[in-house]
Scaffold this motif. Structure first.
Motif, PDB file in Angstrom:
ATOM      1  N   HIS A  87      50.118 -21.815 -37.689  1.00 43.87           N
ATOM      2  CA  HIS A  87      48.984 -22.665 -38.090  1.00 43.87           C
ATOM      3  C   HIS A  87      49.424 -23.522 -39.281  1.00 43.87           C
ATOM      4  O   HIS A  87      50.151 -23.061 -40.160  1.00 43.87           O
ATOM      5  CB  HIS A  87      47.777 -21.813 -38.486  1.00 43.87           C
ATOM      6  N   GLU A  88      49.010 -24.787 -39.276  1.00 45.33           N
ATOM      7  CA  GLU A  88      49.191 -25.692 -40.426  1.00 45.33           C
ATOM      8  C   GLU A  88      47.868 -26.428 -40.599  1.00 45.33           C
ATOM      9  O   GLU A  88      47.559 -27.349 -39.831  1.00 45.33           O
ATOM     10  CB  GLU A  88      50.298 -26.722 -40.156  1.00 45.33           C
ATOM     11  N   VAL A  89      47.069 -26.034 -41.581  1.00 39.84           N
ATOM     12  CA  VAL A  89      45.775 -26.693 -41.766  1.00 39.84           C
ATOM     13  C   VAL A  89      46.002 -28.043 -42.477  1.00 39.84           C
ATOM     14  O   VAL A  89      46.815 -28.133 -43.401  1.00 39.84           O
ATOM     15  CB  VAL A  89      44.796 -25.778 -42.542  1.00 39.84           C
ATOM     16  N   GLU A  90      45.343 -29.102 -41.996  1.00 40.01           N
ATOM     17  CA  GLU A  90      45.604 -30.444 -42.535  1.00 40.01           C
ATOM     18  C   GLU A  90      44.333 -31.298 -42.551  1.00 40.01           C
ATOM     19  O   GLU A  90      43.448 -31.143 -41.705  1.00 40.01           O
ATOM     20  CB  GLU A  90      46.685 -31.166 -41.692  1.00 40.01           C
ATOM     21  N   LEU A  91      44.292 -32.210 -43.501  1.00 42.86           N
ATOM     22  CA  LEU A  91      43.239 -33.225 -43.529  1.00 42.86           C
ATOM     23  C   LEU A  91      43.665 -34.378 -42.617  1.00 42.86           C
ATOM     24  O   LEU A  91      44.783 -34.900 -42.762  1.00 42.86           O
ATOM     25  CB  LEU A  91      43.053 -33.741 -44.962  1.00 42.86           C
ATOM     26  N   LEU A 174      41.563 -27.403 -48.529  1.00 39.10           N
ATOM     27  CA  LEU A 174      41.766 -26.928 -47.155  1.00 39.10           C
ATOM     28  C   LEU A 174      42.048 -25.446 -47.185  1.00 39.10           C
ATOM     29  O   LEU A 174      42.850 -24.979 -48.021  1.00 39.10           O
ATOM     30  CB  LEU A 174      42.995 -27.632 -46.549  1.00 39.10           C
ATOM     31  N   LYS A 175      41.431 -24.725 -46.275  1.00 34.93           N
ATOM     32  CA  LYS A 175      41.642 -23.283 -46.230  1.00 34.93           C
ATOM     33  C   LYS A 175      41.824 -22.834 -44.786  1.00 34.93           C
ATOM     34  O   LYS A 175      41.194 -23.399 -43.883  1.00 34.93           O
ATOM     35  CB  LYS A 175      40.389 -22.596 -46.792  1.00 34.93           C
ATOM     36  N   CYS A 176      42.666 -21.847 -44.570  1.00 33.75           N
ATOM     37  CA  CYS A 176      42.848 -21.297 -43.226  1.00 33.75           C
ATOM     38  C   CYS A 176      42.918 -19.776 -43.312  1.00 33.75           C
ATOM     39  O   CYS A 176      43.705 -19.232 -44.093  1.00 33.75           O
ATOM     40  CB  CYS A 176      44.129 -21.865 -42.614  1.00 33.75           C
ATOM     41  N   GLU A 177      42.071 -19.123 -42.533  1.00 33.72           N
ATOM     42  CA  GLU A 177      42.026 -17.649 -42.482  1.00 33.72           C
ATOM     43  C   GLU A 177      42.401 -17.184 -41.090  1.00 33.72           C
ATOM     44  O   GLU A 177      41.981 -17.788 -40.097  1.00 33.72           O
ATOM     45  CB  GLU A 177      40.585 -17.161 -42.677  1.00 33.72           C
ATOM     46  N   VAL A 178      43.152 -16.096 -41.019  1.00 34.45           N
ATOM     47  CA  VAL A 178      43.441 -15.479 -39.722  1.00 34.45           C
ATOM     48  C   VAL A 178      42.894 -14.059 -39.748  1.00 34.45           C
ATOM     49  O   VAL A 178      43.236 -13.282 -40.655  1.00 34.45           O
ATOM     50  CB  VAL A 178      44.954 -15.504 -39.417  1.00 34.45           C
ATOM     51  N   ASN A 179      42.040 -13.731 -38.812  1.00 31.49           N
ATOM     52  CA  ASN A 179      41.369 -12.421 -38.754  1.00 31.49           C
ATOM     53  C   ASN A 179      40.745 -12.073 -40.105  1.00 31.49           C
ATOM     54  O   ASN A 179      40.840 -10.931 -40.579  1.00 31.49           O
ATOM     55  CB  ASN A 179      42.350 -11.326 -38.303  1.00 31.49           C
ATOM     56  N   ARG A 183      45.189 -17.275 -45.406  1.00 32.14           N
ATOM     57  CA  ARG A 183      46.635 -17.551 -45.335  1.00 32.14           C
ATOM     58  C   ARG A 183      46.977 -18.830 -46.114  1.00 32.14           C
ATOM     59  O   ARG A 183      47.995 -18.907 -46.765  1.00 32.14           O
ATOM     60  CB  ARG A 183      47.050 -17.752 -43.877  1.00 32.14           C
ATOM     61  N   GLN A 184      46.153 -19.855 -45.969  1.00 35.57           N
ATOM     62  CA  GLN A 184      46.416 -21.135 -46.639  1.00 35.57           C
ATOM     63  C   GLN A 184      45.184 -21.511 -47.460  1.00 35.57           C
ATOM     64  O   GLN A 184      44.048 -21.322 -47.007  1.00 35.57           O
ATOM     65  CB  GLN A 184      46.687 -22.247 -45.621  1.00 35.57           C
ATOM     66  N   ASP A 185      45.421 -22.043 -48.642  1.00 34.82           N
ATOM     67  CA  ASP A 185      44.332 -22.492 -49.517  1.00 34.82           C
ATOM     68  C   ASP A 185      44.941 -23.507 -50.478  1.00 34.82           C
ATOM     69  O   ASP A 185      45.625 -23.129 -51.426  1.00 34.82           O
ATOM     70  CB  ASP A 185      43.754 -21.283 -50.275  1.00 34.82           C
ATOM     71  N   GLY A 217      49.745 -33.647 -43.636  1.00 29.94           N
ATOM     72  CA  GLY A 217      50.667 -32.588 -44.053  1.00 29.94           C
ATOM     73  C   GLY A 217      49.929 -31.325 -44.450  1.00 29.94           C
ATOM     74  O   GLY A 217      48.720 -31.342 -44.707  1.00 29.94           O
ATOM     75  N   THR A 218      50.684 -30.224 -44.493  1.00 32.95           N
ATOM     76  CA  THR A 218      50.043 -28.932 -44.716  1.00 32.95           C
ATOM     77  C   THR A 218      50.463 -28.301 -46.037  1.00 32.95           C
ATOM     78  O   THR A 218      51.629 -28.405 -46.427  1.00 32.95           O
ATOM     79  CB  THR A 218      50.358 -27.962 -43.545  1.00 32.95           C
ATOM     80  N   PRO A 219      49.498 -27.643 -46.719  1.00 29.57           N
ATOM     81  CA  PRO A 219      49.859 -26.884 -47.920  1.00 29.57           C
ATOM     82  C   PRO A 219      50.569 -25.570 -47.545  1.00 29.57           C
ATOM     83  O   PRO A 219      50.712 -25.252 -46.367  1.00 29.57           O
ATOM     84  CB  PRO A 219      48.505 -26.616 -48.588  1.00 29.57           C
ATOM     85  N   ALA A 220      50.988 -24.812 -48.542  1.00 32.22           N
ATOM     86  CA  ALA A 220      51.758 -23.587 -48.297  1.00 32.22           C
ATOM     87  C   ALA A 220      50.930 -22.536 -47.581  1.00 32.22           C
ATOM     88  O   ALA A 220      49.703 -22.617 -47.531  1.00 32.22           O
ATOM     89  CB  ALA A 220      52.245 -23.030 -49.634  1.00 32.22           C
TER      90      ALA A 220
END
Ligand SMILES: O=C([O-])CC(=O)C(=O)O
Ligand SMILES: [Mg+2]
Length: 261
Positions: A87-91, A174-179, A183-185, A217-220
């Motif tokens: 996953h790569e969360v992006e605007l 931007l934020k990404c959660e898995v289960n 993971r990304q914020d 582009g995606t944050p860490a």
């Protein structure tokens, strides 16, 4: 949610390596100028109509037959056999004007703001092991970035909800959660190349047309998705949640299997 903007896409341009901490986590060199790649519009995936229905969407419905008349294409994220999907969360920026061969001194934050109609929350899903092989062999990234369902994307967020041009660059988180685990914020003030420079630079190579998407582009914090995972992403403007989207993941049926050659 309004997905009709997806019907007007002519191309999807993605900036790579635009956040220092993400460059570091994959041991990549920092680009001297922005670089980009294209994703196909057939990779578009929109969120399920309601999250409760997510378990009822089967991977058997895995052939793409175009966007529905409202612009949506809902379903699960499909994990091709043998592929490590990240996953790569992006605007994503939604272009509303043509921008062609713009010069640096004539294209600033205001011109960027004037050239978009709004934004969306997106995931630039990446077949990391396919991409790693392509990098090693000097081959293009089209396969690693372009499988069906590799562009989960939210409904349209109009720019009237997004403040003024001067605050636009630094306004988003931007934020990404898995289960349920974050993971990304990351925040868009961390971009190495700001959005007006990204669009200006792209326009000197390929003209941007109304309807095009630019992923920034995606944050860490990128990481792997497996079948049966649930991935939820969030886009904030300051403290305000603009949108949130949840997808389930399933194995992709069909003949494809990745094996390094
Ligand atoms: O695949 C990559 O690492 C490049 C990329 O898309 C990004 O940095 O967002
Ligand atoms: Mg990306």
């Amino acid at each position: 949610m309004d997905y009709s903007y997806l019907k007007h896409i002519r191309k999807i341009i993605c900036i790579g390596r635009n956040y220092a901490a993400h460059i570091k986590e994959l041991n990549n060199p920092t680009p001297k100028q922005p670089f980009f790649f294209l994703k196909p519009s057939s990779s578009i995936l929109t969120p399920p109509v309601n999250v409760e229905s997510i378990d009822n969407i089967g991977p058997e419905n895995c052939t793409y037959s175009g966007l529905k008349s409202d612009g949506s294409n809902s379903g699960k994220i499909l994990i091709p056999r043998g592929v490590k999907v990240h996953h790569e969360v992006e605007l994503a920026l939604v272009m509303s004007q043509n921008v062609s061969n713009a010069s640096k001194d004539a294209f600033g934050p205001k011109e960027l703001y004037d050239s978009i109609s709004g934004v969306a929350l997106s995931l630039d899903l990446t077949a990391r092991n396919v991409q790693d092989e392509a990098k090693k062999k000097g081959l293009p990234w089209s396969i690693g970035k372009g499988f069906d369902t590799f562009l989960p994307i939210s409904g349209f967020i109009p720019k009237r909800d997004l403040g003024d041009p001067a605050s636009f660059q630094n306004a988003f988180r931007l934020k990404c959660e898995v289960n349920g685990v974050t993971r990304q914020d990351g925040t868009t003030d961390l971009m190495l190349t700001p959005m007006h420079e990204i669009v200006q630079h792209i326009s000197t190579v390929m003209s941007l047309e109304s309807g095009d998407l630019v992923l920034t582009g995606t944050p860490a914090g990128v990481g792997e998705l497996h079948a049966n995972d649930t991935v939820t992403s969030y886009l904030y403007h300051g403290d305000k949640l603009l949108t949130k989207m949840t997808f389930a993941c399933a194995e992709k049926p069909g003949p494809y299997e990745f094996k390094e050659t």
